[in-house]
Write a protein that holds these residues in place. Sequence first.
Motif, mmCIF file in Angstrom:
data_model
loop_
_atom_site.group_PDB
_atom_site.id
_atom_site.type_symbol
_atom_site.label_atom_id
_atom_site.label_comp_id
_atom_site.label_asym_id
_atom_site.label_seq_id
_atom_site.Cartn_x
_atom_site.Cartn_y
_atom_site.Cartn_z
ATOM 1 N N ASP A 180 -126.252 23.335 -19.732
ATOM 2 C CA ASP A 180 -127.429 24.208 -19.698
ATOM 3 C C ASP A 180 -128.347 23.987 -20.895
ATOM 4 O O ASP A 180 -129.559 24.117 -20.796
ATOM 5 N N ALA A 182 -129.040 21.568 -24.472
ATOM 6 C CA ALA A 182 -128.676 20.382 -25.244
ATOM 7 C C ALA A 182 -129.850 19.957 -26.100
ATOM 8 O O ALA A 182 -130.986 20.391 -25.889
ATOM 9 N N THR A 183 -129.543 19.114 -27.063
ATOM 10 C CA THR A 183 -130.611 18.513 -27.856
ATOM 11 C C THR A 183 -130.791 17.081 -27.379
ATOM 12 O O THR A 183 -130.041 16.597 -26.530
ATOM 13 N N GLY A 184 -131.759 16.430 -27.960
ATOM 14 C CA GLY A 184 -132.047 15.054 -27.598
ATOM 15 C C GLY A 184 -130.887 14.092 -27.859
ATOM 16 O O GLY A 184 -130.867 12.982 -27.340
ATOM 17 N N VAL A 190 -129.137 17.655 -18.112
ATOM 18 C CA VAL A 190 -129.367 19.035 -18.516
ATOM 19 C C VAL A 190 -129.910 19.778 -17.299
ATOM 20 O O VAL A 190 -130.884 19.335 -16.676
ATOM 21 N N GLY A 191 -129.267 20.892 -16.969
ATOM 22 C CA GLY A 191 -129.676 21.678 -15.808
ATOM 23 C C GLY A 191 -128.469 22.393 -15.242
ATOM 24 O O GLY A 191 -127.346 22.160 -15.689
ATOM 25 N N VAL A 192 -128.710 23.284 -14.297
ATOM 26 C CA VAL A 192 -127.578 24.043 -13.753
ATOM 27 C C VAL A 192 -126.720 23.176 -12.850
ATOM 28 O O VAL A 192 -127.201 22.225 -12.242
ATOM 29 N N LYS A 195 -127.541 22.141 -9.238
ATOM 30 C CA LYS A 195 -128.478 21.045 -8.983
ATOM 31 C C LYS A 195 -127.722 19.756 -8.622
ATOM 32 O O LYS A 195 -128.248 18.909 -7.894
ATOM 33 N N GLU B 64 -138.424 17.523 -22.869
ATOM 34 C CA GLU B 64 -138.006 17.977 -24.190
ATOM 35 C C GLU B 64 -139.102 18.760 -24.908
ATOM 36 O O GLU B 64 -140.288 18.556 -24.653
ATOM 37 N N ASP B 71 -133.264 18.551 -34.062
ATOM 38 C CA ASP B 71 -133.290 17.681 -32.890
ATOM 39 C C ASP B 71 -134.150 18.317 -31.809
ATOM 40 O O ASP B 71 -134.266 19.539 -31.734
ATOM 41 N N SER B 72 -134.708 17.463 -30.974
ATOM 42 C CA SER B 72 -135.502 17.993 -29.867
ATOM 43 C C SER B 72 -134.590 18.799 -28.935
ATOM 44 O O SER B 72 -133.392 18.570 -28.849
ATOM 45 N N ILE B 73 -135.190 19.784 -28.253
ATOM 46 C CA ILE B 73 -134.434 20.595 -27.307
ATOM 47 C C ILE B 73 -134.720 20.082 -25.901
ATOM 48 O O ILE B 73 -135.884 19.960 -25.508
ATOM 49 N N VAL B 74 -133.651 19.781 -25.187
ATOM 50 C CA VAL B 74 -133.821 19.288 -23.824
ATOM 51 C C VAL B 74 -133.840 20.493 -22.875
ATOM 52 O O VAL B 74 -132.910 21.288 -22.842
ATOM 53 N N GLN B 76 -134.436 20.198 -19.462
ATOM 54 C CA GLN B 76 -133.722 19.744 -18.272
ATOM 55 C C GLN B 76 -133.882 18.248 -18.173
ATOM 56 O O GLN B 76 -134.732 17.659 -18.838
ATOM 57 N N THR B 77 -133.049 17.649 -17.362
ATOM 58 C CA THR B 77 -133.243 16.236 -17.080
ATOM 59 C C THR B 77 -133.658 16.082 -15.621
ATOM 60 O O THR B 77 -133.272 16.883 -14.773
ATOM 61 N N CYS B 78 -134.482 15.074 -15.383
ATOM 62 C CA CYS B 78 -134.840 14.732 -14.013
ATOM 63 C C CYS B 78 -134.087 13.457 -13.674
ATOM 64 O O CYS B 78 -134.186 12.467 -14.397
ATOM 65 N N ARG B 100 -138.858 11.940 -21.802
ATOM 66 C CA ARG B 100 -138.309 10.741 -22.441
ATOM 67 C C ARG B 100 -137.165 10.207 -21.601
ATOM 68 O O ARG B 100 -136.277 10.973 -21.191
ATOM 69 N N THR B 102 -133.726 8.833 -20.928
ATOM 70 C CA THR B 102 -132.508 8.814 -21.747
ATOM 71 C C THR B 102 -131.724 7.534 -21.508
ATOM 72 O O THR B 102 -130.787 7.227 -22.216
ATOM 73 N N GLN B 147 -130.086 28.900 -16.184
ATOM 74 C CA GLN B 147 -129.749 28.327 -17.494
ATOM 75 C C GLN B 147 -129.880 29.383 -18.587
ATOM 76 O O GLN B 147 -129.139 29.413 -19.546
#
Lengths: 281, 157, 378
Positions: A180, A182-184, A190-192, A195, B64, B71-74, B76-78, B100, B102, B147
């Motif tokens: 849910d 995270a950082t870079g 990242v996501g529920v 998904k 992000e 650090d950058s906060i993510v 969500q990811t696509c 960005r 990954t 989330q």
Amino acid sequence: MNQMAALVDPMVPAPFRIERVKKELSDTFTLDLVPAERKRSISFLPGQFNMLYVFGVGEIPISISGDPGVGDKIVHTTRAVGNVTNAMWKMGVGQTIGVRGPFGTAWPVEEAEGSDVVIVTGGIGLAPLRPAIYQILANRQAYGNVCIMYGARTPEDILFRKELEKWRGQFDMQVDVTVDHATGRWGGKVGVVTKLIGRGGFDPHHTVAFVCGPEVMMRYAVDTLVERGVSEKDIHVSLERNMKCGIGFCGHCQLGGDFVCKDGPVFPFDAVADRFVIQEL
Amino acid sequence: MVQDMGLDKLIRDHPFFEGMDDEALELIAGCAANERFDAGQYVFREGQPADKFYMVRHGSVALEVRAPGRDSIVLQTCDDGDVMGWSWIVPPFRWKWDARATRLSRLVSFDAICLRGKLDADPALGYAMYKRFVRVIAERLAHARLQMIDLYGIGKE
Amino acid sequence: MTANKSTNQAFVIDADKGLQKLIAVLAAEGYQVVGPRLEDGAIVYAELASSADLPVGVKDKQDGGNYRIVKGREGVYFDYVVGPHSWKRYLFPPEQKICEFRRQGKAFRIVEETPDVPAYAFIGARPCELQAMQIHDRVFDNGEFADPAYLARRDAAFVVAVNCTQAGGTCFCASMNTGPKASGGFDLALTEIAEKSRHVFVVEVGSQRGQEIVAKLKGAAATDGDVSKADALVKKAAAKMGREMVDDVGPLLKRNLESNRWYEISKRCLSCANCTLVCPTCFCNTVEDVTDLTGANAVRNRRWDSCFTMDFSYIHGGSIRREGASRYRQWMTHKLSSWFDQFEQSGCVGCGRCITWCPVGIDITQEARAIRDSEGRA
């Protein structure tokens, strides 16, 4: 009548010795327990739980997280969140824990043979599913696609991370992990967790799904599985209620007409669907 | 950015475009292009004009937020199959976040400047597109809410 | 209690001498005789030394939230119905020790408890209460697990039932099909015939043990006239029930889990748990592990609990049933509806205790009717 009195009281625990303590996460740990008094083989079904008693503190239900194929110890994984689990957290090898069980219903691992298996889980919910994963892996050729979809709060909260990595790297198994927050630095998703279900590689019409995690997560996971075409009767959920006796005597874990301790904790979703809707049932 | 004949089929098969008529699909495919991003490369940056939207073919793109000193906060990811980016239909048409890759990611991009004009001119097409984006937005919002609630904070003991 | 079917042969014993003798014979057989006594203005169940301890010539007046002992017919033994006690306090005591734990260095030892199993003789168990006992038999031996202490006490108990010739103000056994006549579940069943000229008990035999005891009473064989007179008295009681449960209440409640009525009830309900404590079938209990001050010994106790407490549904993070409405719904639907799913029978026997002993007089039969009447109106 004395013959009745001679029956073993199912409320009396048996002493087990802590053989190993493994810190899993900042608040989560695994205990390996062996019988303290006499050698006896331990058998359980994936999804079942034991009542664990800590001297002077109390007794709580904890699901079994070990391998059902290993018969000489029982393994429990839990978070230190209440009185009893916090006391356990402080215990060490050689100390005694009282054990009653195993209790409750199991994941239908054998019934799922011949189907794809989708395991949707989040947080500590992976612990009661690990025995099912072990059992499936021990008989991998009996199943179609096997997908594990696991959600955690942050990358630091991913339970059994090494094993998830190992499973991803072996056999024909899809292991998807998402968090849910995270950082870079986190290179993963990242996501529920729901998904992940949308595009998982399984045939919804020939799929048996095992879902375990917080109730809110399970509700949305079931919705998404159903949207993809998985039948409610093929979706199994593990519920949590106040289980105090484990044997259907105390009434605390009632959910409608079921005692979660005895008729559950694993239920086919269609049997409990209405109870997910009615609040405070 | 090389036009790709396979794009037409890819768009046609994607659930996002399901139910759109041939004419519309042809038009959309005409605005599409393949793009490739290496791990760490930005697809777009916060504040830049949002003149495209994307479909992830393979890979993973993190949305992000940058924060100084950490650090950058993510958010969500696509990932594979996801449609990414709707700032192109919402004024002032600027990206709200960084995107960005990954890891090595192959995306299809759609030229929004070309599309915006067409959607304005053809309300039926505009409505068809909006309907599809509303679904993406609603899903994204639902996921963001889940989330937000710290789902796993209260777990099984 | 060994058999459930009554034999055809009935006897007649003199009300005073016969009852006195019955108690004496049971005591001589080693039974601890327990029966109704008048204490603190209510009929309770307590140990009886002789028939002189029984409340004679008194009646009870019962209504929602109301219980009074008044003068009854002179010399009559069982002119009242049920009070705040039920036999569950003997078969399933309010607190039971399960085992002890003793610290031994890093480890501890488990000391099993030998359950206390007195052989009780229950005098004056009413038909609804016999049904309650049979309900508990299923609860405490659910096919997978059994409570050995309960089963031992139950097996040892000798049950002298009394058929009801009076119906109380909150009684509704007739509509629950549990009374006012006992159809089984007793060793002996008495029906009191109190006439000016003749005061006797008609005694039915329900078991081999009952047969053996009755043989020592040296009663006369009952005539057909006695038996039909007894039946007529019981029938009359059936017609005078103070309350009535609506038909098909199980499915009715299941259809109405989200009825607004639950909130209406919760405005009155104090969540005091009285109904669960007086109910002869409420079995919910909790397990408490108590450690002594030295920290060297711990005791595991089982204690009556109630679904009206907040702790009852506690899981990590909070209680499931936070609203009074959900707690009342849990109690009433369990009793009248989900009990069928669990045990294939109703959990309510129609004894009316929950109505009488509710401090605000909530009436389970009236609430069921209100929910029925609300159907179609929503």
